[in-house]
Design a protein around this motif. Structure first.
Motif, short mmCIF file in Angstrom:
data_model
loop_
_atom_site.label_atom_id
_atom_site.label_comp_id
_atom_site.label_asym_id
_atom_site.label_seq_id
_atom_site.Cartn_x
_atom_site.Cartn_y
_atom_site.Cartn_z
N CYS A 9 -1.51 0.14 -3.47
CA CYS A 9 -2.61 1.40 -3.09
C CYS A 9 -3.79 0.58 -2.54
N TYR A 10 -4.34 0.97 -1.34
CA TYR A 10 -5.37 -0.18 -0.67
C TYR A 10 -6.75 0.98 -0.51
N GLY A 11 -6.72 2.43 -0.90
CA GLY A 11 -7.66 3.06 -0.49
C GLY A 11 -7.40 4.55 -0.57
N ALA A 12 -8.37 5.47 -0.15
CA ALA A 12 -8.16 6.82 -0.53
C ALA A 12 -7.38 7.42 0.50
N CYS A 13 -7.11 6.52 1.50
CA CYS A 13 -6.30 6.95 2.48
C CYS A 13 -4.51 7.04 2.09
N ASP A 14 -4.35 6.30 0.93
CA ASP A 14 -3.26 5.54 0.71
C ASP A 14 -2.57 6.56 -0.58
N SER A 33 -16.95 13.09 7.40
CA SER A 33 -16.44 13.87 6.31
C SER A 33 -15.31 12.62 5.67
N ARG A 34 -15.18 11.63 6.23
CA ARG A 34 -14.21 10.71 5.61
C ARG A 34 -14.89 9.74 4.33
N VAL A 35 -16.19 10.09 4.46
CA VAL A 35 -16.83 9.28 3.19
C VAL A 35 -17.55 10.47 2.58
N GLY A 65 -3.89 9.15 5.04
CA GLY A 65 -5.08 9.07 5.69
C GLY A 65 -5.33 8.11 6.73
N GLN A 66 -3.97 7.58 7.30
CA GLN A 66 -3.97 6.41 8.15
C GLN A 66 -3.10 7.02 9.49
N ARG A 67 -2.67 8.29 9.18
CA ARG A 67 -2.04 9.10 10.27
C ARG A 67 -2.55 9.17 11.61
N VAL A 76 -19.76 3.04 3.10
CA VAL A 76 -18.74 2.70 4.23
C VAL A 76 -17.59 2.34 3.65
N LEU A 77 -16.46 2.43 4.36
CA LEU A 77 -15.01 2.07 4.31
C LEU A 77 -15.13 1.05 5.24
N GLY A 78 -13.80 0.33 5.06
CA GLY A 78 -13.37 -0.63 6.13
C GLY A 78 -12.97 -0.11 7.36
N CYS A 79 -12.82 1.40 7.36
CA CYS A 79 -12.18 1.93 8.83
C CYS A 79 -13.51 2.88 9.03
N ASN A 80 -14.53 2.88 8.37
CA ASN A 80 -15.50 4.06 8.86
C ASN A 80 -17.08 3.49 8.63
N GLU A 120 -12.61 2.31 14.26
CA GLU A 120 -12.90 3.07 13.32
C GLU A 120 -11.90 4.44 13.14
N ILE A 121 -11.82 4.94 11.86
CA ILE A 121 -10.91 5.92 12.02
C ILE A 121 -12.05 7.03 11.61
N LYS A 122 -12.31 7.96 12.24
CA LYS A 122 -13.26 8.87 12.07
C LYS A 122 -12.88 10.22 11.12
N ALA A 167 -2.59 2.23 12.39
CA ALA A 167 -2.51 2.51 11.00
C ALA A 167 -3.91 2.11 10.70
N CYS A 168 -3.94 1.71 9.53
CA CYS A 168 -5.49 1.04 8.88
C CYS A 168 -5.97 -0.44 9.91
N PRO A 169 -7.17 -0.09 10.19
CA PRO A 169 -7.40 -1.02 11.35
C PRO A 169 -7.41 -2.67 10.55
N ARG A 170 -7.38 -2.71 9.47
CA ARG A 170 -7.47 -4.13 8.69
C ARG A 170 -6.25 -4.72 8.85
N ILE A 171 -5.22 -4.00 9.14
CA ILE A 171 -3.63 -4.67 9.22
C ILE A 171 -3.61 -5.68 10.41
N ARG A 177 -13.17 10.93 -2.70
CA ARG A 177 -12.34 11.77 -1.91
C ARG A 177 -12.28 11.59 -0.56
N MET A 178 -11.05 11.70 0.07
CA MET A 178 -10.99 11.61 1.68
C MET A 178 -10.40 12.65 2.20
N MET A 179 -9.60 13.27 1.55
CA MET A 179 -9.03 14.58 2.13
C MET A 179 -8.78 15.63 0.76
FE1 SF4 Z 1 -7.46 2.99 3.99
FE2 SF4 Z 1 -9.47 2.72 5.56
FE3 SF4 Z 1 -9.46 1.41 3.59
FE4 SF4 Z 1 -7.77 0.78 5.62
S1 SF4 Z 1 -9.91 0.37 5.48
S2 SF4 Z 1 -7.25 0.99 3.40
S3 SF4 Z 1 -7.48 2.93 6.42
S4 SF4 Z 1 -9.78 3.37 3.67
#
Ligand code: SF4
Length: 315
Positions: free
Chosen positions: A54-59, A144-146, A232-234, A152-156, A312-314, A274-278, A78-80
């Motif tokens: 599990c790497y984030g609230a997206c997960d 609303s993602r944060v 949260g990555q779809r 901040v998130l790694g994607c937002n 970024e995932i908005k 998916a997650c931009p980190r990948i 919370r993300m969703m």
């Molecule tokens: Fe999820 Fe965003 Fe973190 Fe990637 S950077 S694990 S999509 S919250």
């Protein structure tokens, strides 16, 4: 970290939950069994701990969610909105002042202040330290993602304010500050509260890597377009649009995107929606180039090279 056991028990009781799921990020997972035992003893409910990464609230572990009355997701905000999921944030009590003081010589006058949820309760202290040093801290609301201003998130990076001359990131690791530097084209100073060190973030190395990955994908004919299956990555619409631009392309759904899994697909290059980190963190490990959607658009001439941006995932 201390878990808020009374809150967990109260939620279980109020909802009359008989079966309860726990989901932890990797750093907290080893504390799961002891917490499960304590909660089972005190509530009478059956607890199941998710063993998947599990790497984030997206997960969110949707398999587990489907068989429990309530899922406690620890470590992220919370993300969703799903009433079956209770997000249980956690906070580090580490001192932030030393790192912020060390960041001062690198900062301009008007400073956008950002951090992750683990240090969000220290935002006022960070702002006070900056004001005492004659800086103007600006803390903005994100989308609303944060959940929190300045978060901040790694994607937002929606909570990075406009009209500042530098950005202060209080937290650990390179991904958030590099992402902000690329997303906002402003100097970013990363202040690590655990080491007390502060540094100006340099994206040159990463940019070189990304251009090298794009160069390898330049002549690709067959494409794999990855749709992340974590809730949260779809980004299905984005994946369909990219497929339309790619020509000879197949949509591939994956939950955990690993080099092994991509190996099975005989394509010349991938685009990960998916997650931009990948695409970025694991570049070099994959059997074929993995681009972000923005990089793909650049390669296909749909975006100017000078408009390189962070994916970024908005919210
Ligand atoms: Fe999820 Fe965003 Fe973190 Fe990637 S950077 S694990 S999509 S919250």
């Amino acid at each position: 970290m201390m878990f808020d056991v009374p809150k967990i028990l109260d939620i279980i009781k109020t909802r009359n939950a008989k079966t309860v799921g726990f989901q932890f990020p990797e750093g907290l997972k080893r504390q799961g069994p002891a917490l499960a035992k304590e909660v089972e003893e005190k509530s009478g409910a059956l607890v199941i701990v998710s063993g998947d990464p599990c790497y984030g609230a997206c997960d969110i572990d949707e398999g587990l969610l489907g068989i429990v009355d309530v899922l406690f997701h620890f470590g992220h905000s919370r993300m969703m909105d799903d009433e079956r999921i209770v997000f249980m944030e956690y906070y580090h009590d580490v001192d932030v002042e030393r790192a912020v003081i060390n960041a001062l010589p690198l900062l301009g006058r008007k400073v956008g202040v950002t951090t992750t949820v683990q240090h969000i309760h220290k935002l006022d202290e960070i702002a006070r330290t900056l004001k005492n040093a004659d800086r103007e801290p600006i803390i903005a609301n994100g989308d609303s993602r944060v959940v929190y201003p300045g978060q901040v998130l790694g994607c937002n990076f929606s909570a990075v304010p406009e009209g500042v001359d530098s950005i202060l990131f209080v937290g650990t690791g390179n991904f958030h500050p590099v992402g902000m530097r690329l997303a906002r084209k402003l100097p970013v100073v990363a202040a690590d509260p655990f080491t007390g060190e502060a540094r100006l973030v340099d994206v040159e190395k990463m940019m070189r890597q990304r251009y090298a990955v794009m160069a390898k994908a330049m002549d690709a004919k067959k494409w794999g377009i990855i749709v992340g299956m974590k809730p949260g990555q779809r980004r299905m619409e984005l994946a369909k649009r990219i497929k339309g631009l790619a020509g000879d392309a197949v949509l591939i759904s994956i939950r955990e995107i690993t080099p092994d899994r991509l190996q099975s697909f005989k394509v010349d290059a991938f685009v990960s929606t998916a997650c931009p980190r990948i695409a970025i963190d694991d570049a070099g490990m994959f059997p074929a180039p993995v681009l972000t959607p923005i990089e793909f658009e650049m390669l296909k001439g749909k975006r100017k090279w000078e408009d390189m941006a962070f994916d970024e995932i908005k919210g």
